[in-house]
Design a protein around this motif. Structure first.
Motif, PDB file in Angstrom:
ATOM      1  N   ARG A 318     -11.593  -6.673   0.787  1.00 29.88           N
ATOM      2  CA  ARG A 318     -12.946  -6.508   1.316  1.00 29.88           C
ATOM      3  C   ARG A 318     -13.930  -6.237   0.189  1.00 29.88           C
ATOM      4  NH1 ARG A 318     -13.447  -2.136   4.910  1.00 29.88           N
ATOM      5  NH2 ARG A 318     -15.309  -3.134   5.731  1.00 29.88           N
ATOM      6  N   GLN A 349     -19.861   0.500   1.718  1.00 30.37           N
ATOM      7  CA  GLN A 349     -18.414   0.561   1.546  1.00 30.37           C
ATOM      8  C   GLN A 349     -17.957   1.934   1.074  1.00 30.37           C
ATOM      9  OE1 GLN A 349     -16.348  -1.582  -1.591  1.00 30.37           O
ATOM     10  NE2 GLN A 349     -14.627  -1.994  -0.218  1.00 30.37           N
ATOM     11  N   ALA A 355     -12.485   4.795   0.103  1.00 36.37           N
ATOM     12  CA  ALA A 355     -13.119   3.719  -0.670  1.00 36.37           C
ATOM     13  C   ALA A 355     -13.631   4.186  -2.026  1.00 36.37           C
ATOM     14  CB  ALA A 355     -14.266   3.114   0.126  1.00 36.37           C
TER      15      ALA A 355
END
Length: 448
Positions: A318, A349, A355
């Motif tokens: 991603r 994100q 993350a």
């Protein structure tokens, strides 16, 4: 979480037969891979398992003429490794000892790849396991020779392990495409991608020739062996497409580079039905990036946005999709628009759980865009690099204390490399920001 260099973890292939036969031209790829992975270490006789162990089956393999004989034995043994069934592999050896060198290597290969499938795998252990697997499979290819019916499958397996495990090690692929690669990362790409390219190219040729030699007609369509080889060809062509996409940037000739990208898109889209989740995600990413490289920006944004929005995709894929969107905007529109989009996508994100590990790659990408923009405006690239250290300073200042500690040395290393003529001054600025941030965080915690 920095894996070892792939050059340090792939031992020399063991167990090469000493029959003294002359090496055939068809062994060129296996030989090249063997040279690439050769080190002073030796492949262990057994590989440590990871994760829970399965119960040992009491029964020996079924008798002749049963389902056991119709089984795809190569994939069966491989699955024992992928399911982390070390004790089942041991039971297989106890009830049906390996009949030859190839079977012995096949079982060692399955055991060696177990760390790749452990849920709690350590990245450096996974890269090391992939290196051992490549060495063992290279020995299998050499021992089997050109007439081995599974040669195409094994060559594709080599390319897959290189693309999924060796090329991403130490962030080499991310740094080369989206960041600021160091010499070690560039060397990993230059060394291994051509081997995956050659292995996948030979795999397609070998498998197509194999299928042409098998019986055809209505009866052949229901033959399980032929169907297995046909399924193998579908997967092999997919891996060939991935290799073409990933090696396109290494090609200096622009028409050849574009031709590779077009061929990659066609192969990936036509052969993705049987893809594993890892290959599927890599394929979707590479199609989007290839379209971006061809200037098909609307289609590239469509493909990359779909992958970035896929909750089932891994966080790394991603991130790569989001970074691909940013670089596509920079190429198609205006660097300022790309930087604005970068800030928006990064913020979104990094708010997601787990993350934080992408904070540094985001800063690397921002630095790269700033350098490219400054260079395009007529400044020298070295001056642009020295003037574009702001993303790393902001990273040091903005991250929470524990995250800051994890990235501080890496960010300082990048700052010093970006300004080699005055490495200490920019680093001192960054350290001052870090100290100010630490004091700010301390004051905030004291007020709580």
């Amino acid at each position: 979480m920095t894996p070892r260099s792939p050059g340090s973890i792939a031992p020399s292939p063991p167990g090469r037969p000493s029959r003294g036969r002359r090496r055939r031209p068809g062994h060129a790829v296996a030989a090249a891979i063997a040279v690439a992975i050769a080190t002073s270490a030796s492949v262990p006789d057994t590989a440590a398992s990871a994760g829970p162990q399965a119960s040992i089956p009491d029964a020996a393999p079924p008798s002749t003429g049963s389902l056991w004989e119709r089984l795809d034995h190569d994939r069966f043994v491989e699955r024992l490794g992928s399911l982390d069934l070390e004790r089942t592999l041991e039971a297989l050896e106890a009830t049906e000892p390996a009949a030859d060198e190839i079977e012995r290597l096949r079982r060692r290969l399955a055991a060696a790849r177990m760390p790749l499938f452990a849920s709690d795998r350590d990245p450096s252990e996974a890269v090391a396991a992939a290196g051992v697997a490549i060495a063992l499979r290279s020995a299998m290819l050499d021992a089997a020779g050109d007439r081995e019916p599974l040669r195409g499958r094994w060559l594709a397996d080599q390319a897959e392990d290189i693309l999924l495990w060796i090329v991403p090690s130490e962030g080499a692929d991310l740094a080369c495409r989206f960041g600021t690669a160091n010499e070690g990362q560039r060397a990993t790409i230059r060394r291994w991608l051509p081997l995956a390219d050659a292995a996948s190219e030979e795999a397609v040729a070998v498998q197509e020739q194999l299928l042409r030699g098998l019986a055809s007609g209505p009866a052949a369509e229901t033959d399980p062996e032929r169907q297995r080889h046909a399924d193998d060809l579908t997967r092999i062509r997919l891996i060939r497409g991935l290799a073409l996409a990933l090696t396109a940037d290494l090609i200096e000739d622009l028409p050849n580079r574009a031709a590779r990208r077009r061929a990659a898109i066609e192969l990936i889209e036509a052969n993705g039905d049987l893809a594993s989740p890892d290959l599927d995600e890599l394929g979707r990413l590479q199609v989007g990036l290839a379209r971006s490289g061809l200037g098909e920006h609307r289609l590239a944004i469509r493909d990359l946005t779909a992958l970035a929005a896929d909750a089932a995709a891994t966080p790394r894929r991603r991130f790569e999709a989001l970074a691909g969107i940013v670089t596509d905007i920079a190429a198609a529109e205006d660097p300022d628009n790309a930087l604005e989009r970068l800030a928006s996508l990064r913020r979104r994100q990094l708010e997601e759980p787990g993350a934080a590990i992408f904070a540094l790659p985001w800063a690397d990408l921002e630095h790269r865009l700033l350098v490219e923009d400054a260079s395009a405006r007529g400044g020298s690239r070295d001056a642009a690099r020295a003037a574009s250290i702001g993303p790393w300073i902001a990273l040091i200042e903005d991250r929470p204390p524990l995250e800051r500690e994890a990235v501080l040395d890496l960010a300082l290393g990048r700052i010093r490399a970006a300004a080699p003529n005055e490495p200490d001054a920019p680093a001192a600025v960054a350290l001052a920001h870090a100290a100010a941030a630490d004091e700010r965080d301390f004051d905030a915690r004291r007020r709580l």
